[in-house]
Every structure is written in structure tokens, then in C-alpha cells.
Design a protein around this motif. Sequence first.
Motif, short mmCIF file in Angstrom:
data_model
loop_
_atom_site.label_atom_id
_atom_site.label_comp_id
_atom_site.label_asym_id
_atom_site.label_seq_id
_atom_site.Cartn_x
_atom_site.Cartn_y
_atom_site.Cartn_z
N LEU A 160 0.79 -1.17 -0.13
CA LEU A 160 0.02 -0.26 -0.05
C LEU A 160 0.96 1.45 0.14
N ILE A 161 1.88 1.25 0.81
CA ILE A 161 2.64 2.59 1.11
C ILE A 161 3.51 2.79 -0.12
N GLU A 162 4.04 1.48 -0.72
CA GLU A 162 4.74 1.71 -1.94
C GLU A 162 3.97 2.37 -3.03
N GLY A 163 2.89 1.94 -3.29
CA GLY A 163 1.86 2.22 -4.31
C GLY A 163 1.60 3.33 -4.44
N ILE A 164 1.33 4.09 -3.10
CA ILE A 164 0.91 5.27 -2.73
C ILE A 164 2.17 6.40 -3.16
N SER A 165 3.19 5.96 -2.56
CA SER A 165 4.44 6.91 -3.04
C SER A 165 4.76 6.87 -4.46
N SER A 166 4.66 5.85 -5.27
CA SER A 166 4.69 5.86 -6.59
C SER A 166 3.66 6.92 -7.33
N LEU A 167 2.48 6.82 -7.01
CA LEU A 167 1.47 7.63 -7.49
C LEU A 167 1.70 9.23 -7.05
N ILE A 168 2.20 9.37 -5.90
CA ILE A 168 2.56 10.61 -5.59
C ILE A 168 3.75 11.25 -6.33
N ASP A 169 4.79 10.31 -6.62
CA ASP A 169 5.72 10.71 -7.44
C ASP A 169 5.29 11.14 -8.85
N SER A 170 4.32 10.39 -9.34
CA SER A 170 3.76 10.80 -10.55
C SER A 170 3.18 12.19 -10.75
N ILE A 171 2.36 12.39 -9.59
CA ILE A 171 1.60 13.96 -9.73
C ILE A 171 2.75 14.84 -9.46
N GLU A 172 3.77 14.69 -8.65
CA GLU A 172 4.84 15.60 -8.53
C GLU A 172 5.54 15.99 -9.74
N LYS A 173 5.71 14.94 -10.64
CA LYS A 173 6.34 15.32 -11.95
C LYS A 173 5.57 16.06 -12.88
N ILE A 174 4.22 15.66 -12.85
CA ILE A 174 3.24 16.63 -13.75
C ILE A 174 3.31 17.80 -13.27
N PHE A 175 2.93 17.90 -12.06
CA PHE A 175 2.85 19.40 -11.57
C PHE A 175 3.80 19.85 -10.40
N PRO A 176 5.16 19.99 -10.85
CA PRO A 176 5.99 20.21 -9.88
C PRO A 176 5.88 21.39 -9.24
N ALA A 177 6.42 21.60 -7.82
CA ALA A 177 6.31 23.14 -7.02
C ALA A 177 7.46 22.86 -5.99
N PRO A 178 8.71 22.81 -6.39
CA PRO A 178 9.80 22.38 -5.60
C PRO A 178 9.94 23.53 -4.45
N GLU A 179 9.87 24.74 -5.10
CA GLU A 179 10.15 26.13 -4.14
C GLU A 179 9.04 25.92 -2.96
N ALA A 180 7.77 26.09 -3.19
CA ALA A 180 6.92 25.94 -2.29
C ALA A 180 6.95 24.68 -1.31
N GLN A 181 7.26 23.66 -2.14
CA GLN A 181 7.38 22.41 -1.20
C GLN A 181 8.54 22.52 -0.36
N LEU A 182 9.53 23.15 -0.60
CA LEU A 182 10.74 23.06 0.11
C LEU A 182 10.63 24.26 1.38
N THR A 183 9.68 25.16 1.10
CA THR A 183 9.36 26.08 2.16
C THR A 183 8.43 25.33 3.17
N LEU A 184 7.45 24.70 2.66
CA LEU A 184 6.69 23.90 3.81
C LEU A 184 7.22 22.72 4.21
N VAL A 185 8.14 21.99 3.93
CA VAL A 185 8.85 21.06 4.43
C VAL A 185 9.67 21.48 5.62
N ARG A 186 10.27 22.43 5.11
CA ARG A 186 11.33 23.12 6.16
C ARG A 186 10.56 23.59 7.65
N GLN A 187 9.16 24.11 7.25
CA GLN A 187 8.39 24.40 8.23
C GLN A 187 8.08 23.22 9.12
N GLU A 188 7.71 22.42 8.43
CA GLU A 188 7.44 21.21 9.00
C GLU A 188 8.50 20.40 9.86
#
Length: 280
Positions: A160-188
Motif C-alpha cells: 500500500l505505502i509503496e503504491g501510494i508513494s509511486s503515485l505521488i511521484d507521478s503527480i509531482e512530476k506532472i505538476f512540480p512545485a519545488p520551491e513551495a514544497q521546500l518552504t513547507l517541508v522546512r516549516q514541518e
Amino acid sequence: MAEAFGIAAGAVGIAAAFTACVDCFEYVQFGRHFGRDYQTDLLALNCSRIRLTRWGQAVDILNDPKLGRPDATAPEIRTVKDTLSQILVLFADSAKISQQYKLNATASEDLSVLSSDNIDSAIIALSNNMRELAIKRQKSSNILRISQWALYRRSEFKSLIEGISSLIDSIEKIFPAPEAQLTLVRQEAAQLHDRRALELVETTAEGVDGLLQNAAREVLNSHQYLNVSIKGKAQTGDAFSSDWHGKAVGASHVYDGVVVDHDGKALIGNKYGGKDFWDD
């Protein structure tokens, strides 16, 4: 496209499909066969949930039908929606396997589930922290009207977790938002002031959320200044003399709760050269 939990892919918008996916994480339980693996697997599930909500917030999925890209095409949007629907299918398949397992179980088999009573208090606190952040990002929930189900085999969880991770990989490649994601993950990561919590995240996020794993590692290797009160003059962190030449490569800095009085003076961070901090 197959239906998952009674939701047809074409019957809901992309924001609703996203919200339903995030909802599903709330319904997963773990059978007693998991034993101590339950603690780390629960955190891994939360890492996956946090990762999905981080991407969703980065592309503003709840408000922007173009997902942060004005030039986004209809096929691209449809692909993301279909991918989110596939995440729902993974959860639905997991629920079916759980139900079948219970139907085939012998009378003597223990089908009870693990609860917070079976978890270390530090892991409970971390798990609740991650859960609350995901719910806050989700803004709305309870699209689905389903019951909780339990995973009884660790192999099913890993699938289950590997399947979800693979699908999230796919949507991140189609609609990447690296700067916003980096800001958010550093806040986390900055919210995880407890060293053990950071170490747990660094371990359990491996293979699930690389951004969070790296952010946790960065904080672990950083200089942290927490709840510091400066009344006079103070210099903390790295310092270099005025005749220093060359590069400075070192850990990052994390600040939280630093207070400098009106007449105080402080240098918190790196000093490379020039006028010395203590020179007026």
C-alpha cells in the motif's frame, strides 16, 4: 476507471478527489500481528499523508483548478485526477483484503487492532502532530462515509505505502512545485524541536518522503537556538576573524523564541569577516 468507496472518478472534482485521498489515511488500522513494527509503520503512513498534503498545498489544489500552472492542459489535469483516483483504489483494495482476511480467519485467531495504548508516548505526540497538520491543510474532510479497516499483514502495508508513494511521484512530476514544497517541508521540520522526533522522522520517511527526510536531517545537523533571551551583548554560533579568507561551509541555523532586549545586542549566526561584532 474503477470506483473506489462508491466515488466514481468522473463524479467529483479534483479537489474533492484529493480530499477523499487524504481522508483515507484516517481509516487505516493495524492488526496485532504488526507488533512493534506498528509504531514505525504508523509514522510512515503519516509521512505519506503529509507528503500528499504538502504537494496539494504547494499547487493550491483546493482553490486553483489549474494547480498553479496557467498553461496546464485538460489532459494533464485529468491525469492528476485519475492518479488521485488510483490512490483511492489502493485504499479500497486494502479494505477488501482486510475484509476477506477476517472472513477466512479461524475462531482462535486474534483480529483485534493496535491502539494508542500500544505506542510510545513520543511517537503518539509525533503522530498527532503530523495528523493535525495534514487535517489543517486539508481544510475539509469526511467526504467518504466508510468504516475503518485493519491491515493484518505487513506485506500488505508495504504494498500500500509503496503504491501510494509511486503515485505521488507521478503527480509531482506532472505538476512540480519545488520551491513551495521546500518552504513547507522546512516549516514541518522546524516544528519538530525534539531530537528524538527528528530522528524518528528521518528514519521512517526513507523511501516515503525524501523531502521530509532531508529536512529532518538538516535540522538535526543544524545549530538550534530555542527560547534564548539576551539582555546585554551576546555572540553565538560560528564566528571568523576579520582576516578570514575563503569559503564557509557548515550547518544551517534554526531560530525559535529568540528575544533581544531594547538595549541588547546579539550576533546569532555566521560571521565571516570585516568589522568585529564586539567593536562599536
